[in-house]
Design a protein around this motif. Structure first.
Motif, mmCIF file in Angstrom:
data_model
loop_
_atom_site.group_PDB
_atom_site.id
_atom_site.type_symbol
_atom_site.label_atom_id
_atom_site.label_comp_id
_atom_site.label_asym_id
_atom_site.label_seq_id
_atom_site.Cartn_x
_atom_site.Cartn_y
_atom_site.Cartn_z
ATOM 1 N N LEU A 184 15.945 32.730 -66.157
ATOM 2 C CA LEU A 184 16.493 32.395 -64.837
ATOM 3 C C LEU A 184 16.554 33.614 -63.918
ATOM 4 N N GLY A 185 16.414 34.816 -64.493
ATOM 5 C CA GLY A 185 16.514 36.016 -63.684
ATOM 6 C C GLY A 185 15.158 36.508 -63.186
ATOM 7 N N PRO A 206 12.034 35.934 -60.929
ATOM 8 C CA PRO A 206 11.696 35.059 -59.791
ATOM 9 C C PRO A 206 10.426 34.236 -60.013
ATOM 10 N N TYR A 218 21.557 24.562 -57.632
ATOM 11 C CA TYR A 218 22.760 25.322 -57.305
ATOM 12 C C TYR A 218 23.477 25.792 -58.574
ATOM 13 N N LEU A 232 22.086 26.110 -61.670
ATOM 14 C CA LEU A 232 21.256 26.953 -62.532
ATOM 15 C C LEU A 232 21.091 28.355 -61.981
ATOM 16 N N THR A 233 20.707 28.462 -60.724
ATOM 17 C CA THR A 233 20.348 29.769 -60.169
ATOM 18 C C THR A 233 21.069 30.091 -58.864
ATOM 19 N N GLY A 263 18.861 31.767 -56.375
ATOM 20 C CA GLY A 263 18.355 33.109 -56.629
ATOM 21 C C GLY A 263 17.344 33.154 -57.756
ATOM 22 N N PRO A 264 16.898 34.319 -58.227
ATOM 23 C CA PRO A 264 17.284 35.622 -57.663
ATOM 24 C C PRO A 264 16.746 35.819 -56.233
ATOM 25 N N GLY A 265 17.566 36.367 -55.392
ATOM 26 C CA GLY A 265 17.220 36.444 -53.971
ATOM 27 C C GLY A 265 17.169 35.037 -53.427
ATOM 28 N N HIS A 266 15.998 34.648 -52.903
ATOM 29 C CA HIS A 266 15.837 33.278 -52.421
ATOM 30 C C HIS A 266 14.757 32.566 -53.231
ATOM 31 N N ALA A 267 14.475 33.068 -54.442
ATOM 32 C CA ALA A 267 13.306 32.606 -55.184
ATOM 33 C C ALA A 267 13.345 31.130 -55.556
#
Lengths: 303, 421
Positions: A159-160, A162, A242, A244-245, A248-252
């Motif tokens: 999940l981290g 992108p 929402y 899960l991530t 993010g990361p960022g707007h990915a």
């Protein structure tokens, strides 16, 4: 489910019986229409007005800004990226979820002994609230989660990363709702009369030919419903992303829906957020109308 | 869809609150006495309950009808209630600017009652006054303050044989040594994007504001920018820490919750967080001891500053149904008894010196920094809009996942800052 399979039967074999009925007068629909107008149409139309203002959700004084929110969107990299993510997710979910759902349906429609147990098991995830499933997977996919524990050296930061996160969202949605598609396909499959299969077997067709020439056309109504549901669900996807991530990361992994939420409730840009919601509504309307037109033409051709 | 889902609880809460108000008025006409019902909305879950109980005990016959919710939900709800005239008498208000429930944002359209004539208003230390006020008038009863620093798990640190660093050079060595021993120095859970800012604030306090305490004024006046200032050094040091192995692997996939577990159980030697983390860490490891120090950002400890800022306080609705009782409640919150109760429950420090609050022994260094005026407010509290902070938060996630450079993020922040309110 029973009602649904009857419907599939009636629409797929329309010429069998057609009852002649007196058409009820149009004003019978009036109470329902009025209620619908009061609860849905009027509030929605009033809401759309705010898309043309700079309302911040708080200040009673708001200015009419015309199309500025919409032109801002064209220059907003995050918004354009979110539209792209949304379409990507919707298409991926529609294709993968229905592909797997159809295979599962064909599997549990066969004569294997455990088919009733498998049907329940495969449908079970669809009963759970999406937010719960998403939190579950967030833990499973974490750096110290069960998935990495199983994969050992092949583990990743699912999940981290992108490049992976968006596909993890798709995975979680497909995992949850493939069983849902399966049930609808299964209802369609069971409405196909056994005689047709028998006739085809006598004519010496193999399983592939049987699927392509008999099952596929007779399954058209179920395919229409499944594609409609999954593409609309995919376009307005929010909960799973929402939880899960968070986008993010960022707007990915931001989708239009998560941006709508963030712009309104984190940034207080209600006007802009509502403009995004209007765009989302238009996209859903165009896609579903187009899809419905194409698929119902195929359905007519098939029946 | 989301908006619909959100508006249901908001609508319900509004109905409940109106019901509460009207029943209060009815009781009033029966007894012929003063209105004895106060309505209150709060984000201080876990502490406001006790404060309300104590307030009711101190004022016999008074009933406080209160609701609590998470910050996100609360910010959406309070704005709807204020703009439709159904807001409670007393409500949580954040200091300064930069979020949808902040003092500037709510005071500007006239939704908050001026509290300048309250006795505590004049006593607030200057660094808190600036964020409790809008246009020179005080609107926010700020009762507690929080700081950011490096929090160490004392047992894990002792076991590693390493010593908590007191300079920037020591910090990098400490990180390398800790990583070599298989227990990284600091847990970092930046899947939750608000966590991304904490290390940066810890570094920027010394690096940016140590050189120039008036940096925010210059930023506001247009004489300084993020991209053209020491913020670039703070960003670079954040990345240096990452390269030196200061954080555990895969921070972007690690949640705030998971980072607490890492630090509490000694799988990392510590965590860079706010002081509120200490009670959370103790919740996960009741026998653990945790100590907070300033995060070293230069090699001269005398120049260290710590980010310390007032937490959310309480404001009074300008159209409060029961203004007198609302002011009484605010007076109670700012009294030594109320402030002690609130801060001990929250693990924060009192904003007024005479509150007699018992502070966690792990926070001694923060207390000293506050007393010696070696703190700077959280940087976002004086930024003109919420977008600047959000740009920084998602930007830092992008820096960590190589989607953006630190310079690009700072330039984006400048662009959002210039858009103003």
């Amino acid at each position: 489910m029973k009602r649904f399979s009857q419907w599939v039967l009636v629409t797929s074999v329309p010429k069998v019986r057609r009852r002649s009925r007196v058409t009820p007068p149009w004003w019978f629909t009036l109470p329902a229409l009025l209620l619908f107008a009061f609860v849905v149409l009027v509030p929605s139309a009033r809401g759309v007005y705010y898309a043309f203002t700079d309302w911040d959700g708080l200040d009673p004084e708001l200015a009419f800004v015309g199309l500025r929110n919409f032109t801002d969107m064209l220059n907003d990299g995050d918004a354009l990226q979110a539209v792209w993510h949304t379409l990507l997710i919707a298409v991926a979910i529609t294709v993968i979820q229905n592909g797997i759902g159809l295979l599962l349906a064909l599997g549990v429609n066969s004569t294997i002994k455990t088919r009733n147990f498998l049907r329940v098991l495969l449908f079970a995830p669809a009963v759970v609230t999406p937010i719960v499933t998403a939190y579950l997977w967030r833990n499973l996919l974490g750096p110290d989660g069960a998935v990495n524990a199983v994969l050992g050296p092949w583990g990743r930061d699912w999940l981290g990363d992108p490049d992976l996160a968006l596909w993890m969202v798709v995975l979680v949605v497909v995992w949850q709702f493939a069983g849902y598609s399966m049930v609808i396909f299964l209802a369609g499959l069971q409405s196909i009369p056994r005689e047709i299969y028998e006739a085809a077997a006598i004519d010496g067709t193999g399983p592939v030919r049987r699927f392509w020439s008999i099952v596929r056309p007779l399954l058209a109504p179920a395919i229409t419903i499944n594609l409609m549901l999954s593409i609309i669900g995919g376009i307005k996807l929010f909960d799973q992303v929402y939880a899960l991530t968070g986008g993010g990361p960022g707007h990915a992994t931001d989708t239009i829906s998560t941006l709508i939420y963030k712009d309104a409730f984190t940034l207080g840009e209600f006007g802009y957020s509502i403009a995004l919601a209007v765009v989302l509504t238009v996209i859903v309307a165009i896609v579903s109308a187009g899809q419905f037109a194409v698929l119902s033409r195929n359905e007519r051709a098939a029946s | 869809m989301t908006i619909m889902k959100k508006s249901i609880p908001v609508g319900l809460a509004a109905v409940l609150l109106t019901a509460a108000c009207s029943s209060g008025t009815n009781a009033n006409s029966d007894s012929g006495g003063d209105n004895k019902t106060l309505t209150l909305a709060s984000v201080d879950q876990g502490s406001i309950e006790d404060v309300v109980k104590a307030f009711e005990a101190a004022n016999p016959g008074v009933k406080v009808n209160f609701t609590t919710s998470g910050a996100d939900q609360y910010q959406a709800q309070i704005r709807t209630q204020l703009s439709s005239g159904t807001a409670p008498d007393v409500m949580t208000v954040w200091p300064g600017n930069g979020n949808p429930g902040a003092t500037y944002v709510l005071a500007k359209p006239g939704y908050l009652l001026d509290l300048s004539d309250q006795p505590w208003a004049a006593k607030l230390p200057d660094s808190f006054k600036s964020v409790a006020q809008y246009d020179g008038k005080t609107y926010n009863a700020l009762f507690g303050l929080n700081g950011i620093g490096a929090v160490y798990n004392d047992d894990a640190l002792a076991k590693s044989g390493l010593k908590a660093p007191t300079t920037w050079s020591q910090l990098l060595t400490f990180c390398r040594d800790a990583a070599a021993k298989g227990t990284p120095a600091y847990a970092l859970g930046i899947q939750d994007n608000w966590v991304t800012q904490l290390v940066l604030y810890g570094l920027a306090a010394t690096v940016v504001f140590g050189q120039d305490r008036d940096f925010n004024t210059k930023l506001a006046g247009g004489q300084a920018t993020f991209a053209g200032s020491a913020w670039t050094q703070a960003m670079a040091k954040y990345q240096d820490m990452s390269k030196a192995g200061c954080f555990q692997e895969n921070p972007l996939g690690t949640s705030y919750e998971a980072s607490q577990t890492l630090a509490a159980t000694g799988r990392t030697l510590g965590i860079v967080q706010g002081n509120w983390i200490i009670s959370l860490l103790k919740g996960k490891n009741p026998s653990g001891k945790f100590t907070m120090t300033a995060l070293p950002a230069t090699d001269d400890p005398a120049t260290f500053l710590m980010p310390a800022a007032a937490g959310a306080g309480y404001g009074v609705n300008a159209k409060a149904k029961n203004k007198e009782l609302a002011l009484e409640f605010i007076t109670f919150v700012m009294s030594p008894a109320g402030m002690k109760l609130f801060n001990e429950k929250q693990g924060s420090l009192p904003t007024l010196p005479d509150a007699g609050t018992t502070v966690d022994p792990g926070l001694t260094e923060l207390t000293t920094f506050v007393r010696e005026n070696r703190t700077v407010p959280f940087m976002d509290q004086l930024w003109p809009n919420a977008k600047v902070q959000q740009t920084m938060l998602s930007g830092l996630q992008e820096v960590f996942s190589n989607q953006a450079t630190a310079d690009a993020v700072l330039k984006d922040m400048d662009a959002e800052y210039k858009k103003g309110e």
